[in-house]
Design a protein around this motif. Sequence first.
Motif, PDB file in Angstrom:
ATOM      1  N   ILE A  37      -0.885  45.884  62.734  1.00  0.00           N
ATOM      2  CA  ILE A  37       0.368  46.635  62.834  1.00  0.00           C
ATOM      3  C   ILE A  37       0.328  47.384  64.149  1.00  0.00           C
ATOM      4  O   ILE A  37      -0.581  48.170  64.408  1.00  0.00           O
ATOM      5  CB  ILE A  37       0.533  47.619  61.664  1.00  0.00           C
ATOM      6  CG1 ILE A  37       0.631  46.850  60.347  1.00  0.00           C
ATOM      7  CG2 ILE A  37       1.779  48.478  61.869  1.00  0.00           C
ATOM      8  CD1 ILE A  37       0.666  47.742  59.120  1.00  0.00           C
ATOM      9  N   VAL A  95       5.936  52.040  59.926  1.00  0.00           N
ATOM     10  CA  VAL A  95       5.802  50.640  59.523  1.00  0.00           C
ATOM     11  C   VAL A  95       4.576  50.455  58.627  1.00  0.00           C
ATOM     12  O   VAL A  95       4.630  49.725  57.630  1.00  0.00           O
ATOM     13  CB  VAL A  95       5.723  49.735  60.774  1.00  0.00           C
ATOM     14  CG1 VAL A  95       5.397  48.314  60.388  1.00  0.00           C
ATOM     15  CG2 VAL A  95       7.033  49.788  61.531  1.00  0.00           C
ATOM     16  N   GLU A 146       4.421  48.933  54.779  1.00  0.00           N
ATOM     17  CA  GLU A 146       3.548  47.838  54.325  1.00  0.00           C
ATOM     18  C   GLU A 146       2.677  48.285  53.159  1.00  0.00           C
ATOM     19  O   GLU A 146       2.477  47.541  52.198  1.00  0.00           O
ATOM     20  CB  GLU A 146       2.655  47.336  55.468  1.00  0.00           C
ATOM     21  CG  GLU A 146       3.368  46.399  56.426  1.00  0.00           C
ATOM     22  CD  GLU A 146       3.991  45.191  55.737  1.00  0.00           C
ATOM     23  OE1 GLU A 146       3.316  44.531  54.931  1.00  0.00           O
ATOM     24  OE2 GLU A 146       5.181  44.935  55.976  1.00  0.00           O
ATOM     25  N   ARG A 160      15.149  44.290  60.511  1.00  0.00           N
ATOM     26  CA  ARG A 160      14.054  43.864  61.380  1.00  0.00           C
ATOM     27  C   ARG A 160      14.641  43.292  62.651  1.00  0.00           C
ATOM     28  O   ARG A 160      15.484  42.395  62.621  1.00  0.00           O
ATOM     29  CB  ARG A 160      13.214  42.808  60.669  1.00  0.00           C
ATOM     30  CG  ARG A 160      12.687  43.273  59.314  1.00  0.00           C
ATOM     31  CD  ARG A 160      11.490  44.166  59.473  1.00  0.00           C
ATOM     32  NE  ARG A 160      10.407  43.436  60.053  1.00  0.00           N
ATOM     33  CZ  ARG A 160       9.549  42.671  59.359  1.00  0.00           C
ATOM     34  NH1 ARG A 160       9.644  42.602  58.073  1.00  0.00           N
ATOM     35  NH2 ARG A 160       8.602  42.012  59.967  1.00  0.00           N
ATOM     36  N   CYS A 200      11.130  41.847  67.638  1.00  0.00           N
ATOM     37  CA  CYS A 200       9.881  42.198  66.959  1.00  0.00           C
ATOM     38  C   CYS A 200       9.412  41.047  66.078  1.00  0.00           C
ATOM     39  O   CYS A 200       8.220  40.726  66.035  1.00  0.00           O
ATOM     40  CB  CYS A 200      10.061  43.458  66.121  1.00  0.00           C
ATOM     41  SG  CYS A 200      10.340  44.931  67.111  1.00  0.00           S
ATOM     42  N   ARG A 257       2.922  43.116  61.763  1.00  0.00           N
ATOM     43  CA  ARG A 257       4.168  43.866  61.874  1.00  0.00           C
ATOM     44  C   ARG A 257       4.217  44.549  63.241  1.00  0.00           C
ATOM     45  O   ARG A 257       3.243  45.192  63.654  1.00  0.00           O
ATOM     46  CB  ARG A 257       4.256  44.949  60.792  1.00  0.00           C
ATOM     47  CG  ARG A 257       4.515  44.428  59.374  1.00  0.00           C
ATOM     48  CD  ARG A 257       5.904  43.842  59.193  1.00  0.00           C
ATOM     49  NE  ARG A 257       6.944  44.709  59.672  1.00  0.00           N
ATOM     50  CZ  ARG A 257       7.589  45.590  58.924  1.00  0.00           C
ATOM     51  NH1 ARG A 257       7.296  45.712  57.674  1.00  0.00           N
ATOM     52  NH2 ARG A 257       8.536  46.340  59.457  1.00  0.00           N
ATOM     53  N   GLU A 275       5.854  39.111  66.188  1.00  0.00           N
ATOM     54  CA  GLU A 275       5.040  38.961  64.985  1.00  0.00           C
ATOM     55  C   GLU A 275       4.663  37.505  64.764  1.00  0.00           C
ATOM     56  O   GLU A 275       3.497  37.181  64.509  1.00  0.00           O
ATOM     57  CB  GLU A 275       5.800  39.493  63.764  1.00  0.00           C
ATOM     58  CG  GLU A 275       5.942  41.002  63.768  1.00  0.00           C
ATOM     59  CD  GLU A 275       6.933  41.518  62.731  1.00  0.00           C
ATOM     60  OE1 GLU A 275       7.355  40.742  61.856  1.00  0.00           O
ATOM     61  OE2 GLU A 275       7.289  42.715  62.807  1.00  0.00           O
TER      62      GLU A 275
END
Lengths: 320, 320
Positions: free
Chosen positions: A308, A104, A108, A65, A69, A86, A73
């Motif tokens: 997301i 992504v 999830e 990750r 980002c 995300r 988040e």
Amino acid sequence: MNLARQTDADATPLDEAARAAWLYYVGGKTQDHIAKELGISRQRAQRLVSKAVAEGMIHFRLEHRLASCLELEATLKRKHGLELCRVAPSLGEGTDPTLGIATVTASEMERLLGSPDPIVMALGTGRTLRAAAEELPRMHCQHHKLVSLNGNISPDGTASFYDVIMRIADKVRAPHYPMPLPVVAASPKERDMFHALEPIQRTMKLARQANVTFVGVGQMDDSAPLLQDGFLSQAELLNMQQAGAIGEICGWIFDESGRYFNFGPNLRAAGVRVEPKQGNLAVAAAAGATKVNALRAAISGGIVNGLITDEPTARHILEK
Amino acid sequence: MNLARQTDADATPLDEAARAAWLYYVGGKTQDHIAKELGISRQRAQRLVSKAVAEGMIHFRLEHRLASCLELEATLKRKHGLELCRVAPSLGEGTDPTLGIATVTASEMERLLGSPDPIVMALGTGRTLRAAAEELPRMHCQHHKLVSLNGNISPDGTASFYDVIMRIADKVRAPHYPMPLPVVAASPKERDMFHALEPIQRTMKLARQANVTFVGVGQMDDSAPLLQDGFLSQAELLNMQQAGAIGEICGWIFDESGRYFNFGPNLRAAGVRVEPKQGNLAVAAAAGATKVNALRAAISGGIVNGLITDEPTARHILEK
DNA sequence: CAAGCATTTGAGCATATGCTCATGTAGTGA
DNA sequence: TCACTACATGAGCATATGCTCAAATGCTTG
């Protein structure tokens, strides 16, 4: 060093493509090497590898990750009280961001479907979720349930291409409850007739009980998906724009505060209306400059409590 | 088109590598393109991508089972009464098969850990399982338990590099029970002293109750892992070879019928002895010409009822 | 502060990859 | 059987990738 004999046993051309891709990506060999090993021309090896990629046989997964980002988040979660957020790394301004958020979103979904406790996952439709379905790995989720939030029947009766639930159910082997409905019915009366049907009532009830909901988000500008898919006329779209329409989830149109309209096409919207629910998760998956206002509205109005998206969109949402 | 500003926020060099790999594999861009977008030289872009691969940040997964592998799996299952069999496509005769079976082993572990019902997974040690651990994705498996079948302490007291349980537990976030033991103790007496310790007794009891067991398999020829890791002397190895030793699982040596010896180093073997158990799964993951006889013995003796190997090894096992 | 060491950088080049196009080949229908 | 279509093949070339090496940069130590 020559595996040609074995290759003969491979029945389908897809098998050959899969083998070439295996050697290329997992084995880290050159296509030249692969060609020699399989007893084919180099060209063919290259075509097989790119075919395997094009067919979606080979999946790439980044197990890291990015700090930037994670930061976005955290900020989005804090400022907008999101339960889940995300942010996919940008693929560059010129590129369609769908692929990134699909990857992504799939991861999830995979995480949530990995839960030992049975869950009910409700699903919208649309390009983004459809792309996410392709990225999902095969799983065995007999203990979960998938339920559709809306139908995918066009006004002309054909089923839209962007069917999601069947694809996902196929991948994860879960019991599933599709919704044989249009997205927006022809009239409020037609909608009520559909809703009077017992099996549809049951499915909608299940969808409203979902623990987790994934939806795409449609913008209401001149490129509105509802217009493109023929659920709305040009005139209706203009009307709703003038009334302040900003976005739409499962065919239900809302304004910039994330409040659903109680007139116009919403009177004909046939699917389940996604609502703020305590303790449950409703995730919007969308990215792109055109979706920023719709996303911001859906979040601030509490229609969704999960997001997301990709980096540029996340930045846009945060800057006032 | 220039994301340089964003890149500045990336703290670690690993972040940069991850971003480059994301753009390369998920975004499908050229390294030239990536270099321009990130404002770095093309060389650097290429180095970042290969670094991401080398660091194992990027995983490749083939979502297609080859017909020829499926056939081998079916035949092996039928002829040897296996509960589970997976055959990885060959990576070519010259290449180390570990990577291939590690990928497949990881996907089987993932599948089993995806179970909604709590399971106890017992794990051996060794290169193959270690490589599989690297291929596992991150998961949340609080409801499962991981337990070690044996220790990984060398005779000189250092812990061996091929520790498996900690790596896997770290990846899948499951409660785990390592075994602070040597693989083979210095003497039967020392072994008994270890076994008298209450916490070790508890862990061994748990390991014996495991629903699923994954182990590597060691050959007993002159390249025996037990020799290389210093658990066995050259003389002892020779002795056991002359007694008919073919293979070893968790330090327990067996003959070509898959029967454990009840003399020699087995009197000092400190770990749990994998035994045929009704209703449970014990999977051997190994490949290579040197392992064929050991695998065949372990299968026919019923020490394991599951097998993960590669195509050439599968063929060798089948041909008498 | 400077010398020494190690690591990073980009230029240049060898190799690998992917695209285009002319040709081949199998399958289809008259 | 013979065109005709549609797809598969490999040659050749343009581009992309990865390796080597020499210069540069930063970091440690006397």
